[in-house]
Design an enzyme around this catalytic site. Structure first.
Site, PDB file in Angstrom:
ATOM      1  CE  LYS A 162       1.006   1.138   4.331  1.00 35.10           C
ATOM      2  NZ  LYS A 162       1.741   2.384   4.620  1.00 35.10           N
ATOM      3  CE1 TYR A 170      -1.336   0.073   7.931  1.00 31.27           C
ATOM      4  CE2 TYR A 170       0.073   2.000   8.023  1.00 31.27           C
ATOM      5  CZ  TYR A 170      -0.081   0.642   7.843  1.00 31.27           C
ATOM      6  OH  TYR A 170       1.012  -0.140   7.574  1.00 31.27           O
TER       7      TYR A 170
END
Length: 373
Positions: free
Chosen positions: A138, A224
């Protein structure tokens, strides 16, 4: 709240969680679904930086469904070190020039892209064309349009794409997801998510280079927070507004330092998130109609802990988790590949986050204007 919206989000989640839960909680059934001694799938790590060196490679040593079969590095000195430490065949060591020849290597089933963000799309597409399944760290890309090209390339070459969302394999994070699905304490009202760390003084770090990173704290840690708000509500955000604070203009002259943003969800919930490269935070709080939940720390590699509160009096303490998230993540994808089932952290999951990030940066560019996603 709109049931179709929640049902759509949780349908994607429950497919993967169901497969993951069955394979882990009911090992006899998992064994019955595949050969008794299934072949471990070989993974090649593309990029041997800190995360690959300290987290992924050690996790592959204890993995049950996959192993470290190859490496791709542009640093000659690392070749002999990794070959000696992990017993990697010389034929399974590649550089960025001969990477495409990986197509003829049957020892490598999956490539894990652990490169700076600007290189994710290129190497995912090249790996797909080589016929290899892909895990990409990511954020999956620099923007949603680039992420879509990665998904399209993998589909065109009939390989699977997964994004490195390790927290989807953490039991306490899964508990938060289940609370969103089952709603034992009523509808979700509010989510607060924080993910930040204080960056050192290495001004040459690639994360401070916009060309390589695509952005700053938002791209690295903020994702996140976006993930947390999405799985804590079980919905996709419909609007966002964002604000930036910058205190060190020299260090963060090319990228964002500290960003706070708010998101609205179709069921009426809203979230407030903060990410930064210049402070410390690691927390997820969820408020329900008749209770709340807290994870703190919420995103660490190990030791995630928390509590669930029913009203004001009843408290359920969640067991501190020491599982190896990376091991579970890679084993989970190996099983997905072997069994032909969707990854619980697919390319489409990564694309949803990129759409939010695109909108967040557009809001920052307009001085914090509320924008629909």
């Amino acid at each position: 709240m709109p049931q179709n919206s929640r049902r759509s989000f949780l349908k994607n989640l429950s497919v993967g969680l169901g497969a993951f839960s069955i394979a882990n909680a009911l090992p006899d059934l998992a064994v019955a679904a595949v050969p008794k001694t299934p072949r471990k799938l070989g993974i090649a790590l593309v990029g041997l930086g800190n995360y690959a060196t300290k987290q992924l490679a050690p996790a592959l040593e204890s993995a049950t469904d996959c192993y470290l079969s190859g490496i791709v590095t542009g640093t000659k000195e690392k070749e002999s070190v990794w070959r000696s430490k992990y017993g990697i065949k010389k034929a399974n060591i590649y550089n960025y020039e001969n990477f495409d020849s990986i197509a003829s290597n049957d020892d490598i089933d999956i490539v894990y892209i652990v490169l700076p963000n600007s290189m994710h799309a290129e190497y995912t597409i090249r790996a797909a064309k080589a016929g290899k399944h892909v895990i990409c760290e990511k954020p999956m890309a620099l923007n949603a349009a680039e992420g879509q090209t990665m998904i399209d390339a993998c589909k065109a070459n009939r390989v699977m794409l997964s994004i490195g969302y390790r927290l989807h394999f953490d039991p306490n994070t899964i508990e938060i997801m289940k609370l969103a699905e089952e709603q034992p304490y009523g509808p979700i009202k509010y989510v607060q998510s924080e993910a930040a760390f204080a960056m050192g003084n290495n001004l040459d770090a690639w994360r401070l280079n916009r060309e390589l990173a695509g952005g700053g704290a938002v791209m690295d840690m903020g994702i996140y927070c976006i993930q947390a708000a999405r799985y804590a509500t079980g919905e996709e955000p419909i609007a966002i507004r964002a604000q930036e604070t910058k205190t060190d203009w020299e260090k963060f002259k090319e990228v964002d330092e500290t960003v706070t943003w708010q998101m609205e969800f179709p069921g009426g919930a809203y979230s407030n998130s903060t990410t930064s490269y210049n402070l410390r935070a690691n927390r997820l709080y969820v408020s329900y109609a008749r209770g709340s939940a807290l994870l703190e720390p919420a995103t660490k590699y190990t030791g995630i802990k928390g509590q669930v509160f029913k009203g004001q009096d009843s408290v359920r303490t969640l067991e501190v988790q020491t599982v190896n998230q990376q091991e579970r993540q890679m084993d989970g994808f190996a099983r997905s590949v072997r069994e032909g089932i969707p990854s619980i952290v697919s390319g489409e999951e990564g694309l949803r986050d990129m759409k939010v990030i695109d909108a967040l940066y557009r809001s920052l560019a307009t001085g914090g204007k509320r924008l629909e996603i």
